[in-house]
Design an enzyme around this catalytic site. Structure first.
Site, PDB file in Angstrom:
ATOM      1  CD  GLU A 101     -55.369  10.026  13.199  1.00  0.00           C
ATOM      2  OE1 GLU A 101     -54.189   9.846  12.749  1.00  0.00           O
ATOM      3  OE2 GLU A 101     -56.299  11.056  12.556  1.00  0.00           O
ATOM      4  CG  ASP A 103     -52.300   8.757  14.839  1.00  0.00           C
ATOM      5  OD1 ASP A 103     -53.276   8.381  14.521  1.00  0.00           O
ATOM      6  OD2 ASP A 103     -52.063  10.157  14.741  1.00  0.00           O
ATOM      7  CD  GLU A 105     -48.015   8.584  12.400  1.00  0.00           C
ATOM      8  OE1 GLU A 105     -48.973   8.959  11.696  1.00  0.00           O
ATOM      9  OE2 GLU A 105     -47.235   9.564  12.869  1.00  0.00           O
TER      10      GLU A 105
END
Length: 286
Positions: A101, A103, A105
């Site tokens: 993953e 990310d 955010e």
């Protein structure tokens, strides 16, 4: 920020806006709404997608294609005003307990307080590689470009084409890298007021709902993997992103960002790693 750095960042932002508008995909053709139902809206003939959050549910979308390496850009305008408790995302992920993953955010905050840009990388199910930043502009007043560049050599996070973070392939030094699992692109808006804003001390104000973030100029330029094969045919040498790194100018820019706007770096968190920092923390950063 100095005037010269501010002017350069503004010029880059304007350039990326024009470039991405010319290259942009179409949300109607390229993504599926994966939760939230009518809270996710595709507008302007597929050029804009909005995600909303209320006290019942958030919303999100995912790419139709799966990728093994690529450059993924989107322009995003975040929730204005009191966005405390909300998390807006743009990320790549595989599936399974040992997933990979990458990310982006965006952690909301109370009115007048800055957003936190939270980045993380999971390799074979293990994350804990957080770096957090403030931004040098108001991300709620206009669209800005956020990019994940993922090739066999490194992962680069960029904001308006300015690198803010690099994670190099250091497999030769025993550090896992993301190179075997295909990933989809995801975006979402959800409630995380148990931790997102000031450690969970500031909660979502549902009288301000629905909260809405807007995406546009989505572009996924990568190696599409499907049952019929890999669109790159194993050839990673004919597009710039496939070998892209940082030149001298890029290294200067990332140093400026990390010195001026980084607010957390897992590699500097000595108390978190009393037995010693992760191996990549002692290796060259850029």
């Amino acid at each position: 920020m100095s005037f010269s750095n501010c002017a350069r960042a503004l010029r880059l932002s304007m350039f990326m806006t024009f470039l991405l508008a010319a290259m942009a995909g179409n949300f109607s053709q390229d993504v599926d709404i994966n939760f939230g139902g009518p809270r996710a809206q595709i507008l302007n003939s597929g050029q804009v997608l909005t995600l909303s959050l209320d006290n019942s549910s958030g919303s999100g979308f995912q790419s139709k294609n799966q990728y093994l390496f690529g450059r993924f850009d989107v322009q995003l305008k975040l929730i204005p005003g009191n966005s405390a408790g909300t998390v807006t995302t743009f990320y790549l992920s595989s599936i399974g307990s040992a997933h990979d993953e990458i990310d982006f955010e965006f952690l909301g905050n109370a009115s007048g307080q800055p957003y936190t840009v939270h980045t993380n990388i999971y390799a074979q199910g293990k994350g804990g590689r957080e770096q957090q930043f403030r931004l040098w502009f108001d991300p709620t007043s206009a669209y800005h470009t956020y990019t994940i560049l993922w090739n066999p050599l490194r992962i680069i996070f960029l904001v308006d084409n300015i690198p803010i973070r690099v994670f190099n392939n250091n497999e030769a030094n025993g550090v896992p890298f993301l190179k075997n699992q295909t990933m989809r692109l995801y975006a979402s808006l959800w409630n995380a007021d148990d931790w997102a804003t000031q450690g969970g001390r500031v909660k979502s104000d549902w009288t301000k709902a629905p909260f809405t973030a807007s995406y546009r100029n989505y572009n996924a330029n990568g190696c599409v993997v499907s049952a019929s094969g890999n669109s790159c045919n194993g050839a990673l040498n004919n597009q710039a992103w496939q070998t892209q790194g940082l030149d001298a100018n890029g290294r200067n820019r990332i140093r400026w960002v990390q010195q001026s706007y980084m607010i957390y770096n897992y590699c500097a968190d000595v108390q978190r790693f009393p037995q010693g920092r992760p191996r990549e923390c002692s290796l060259p950063r850029f």
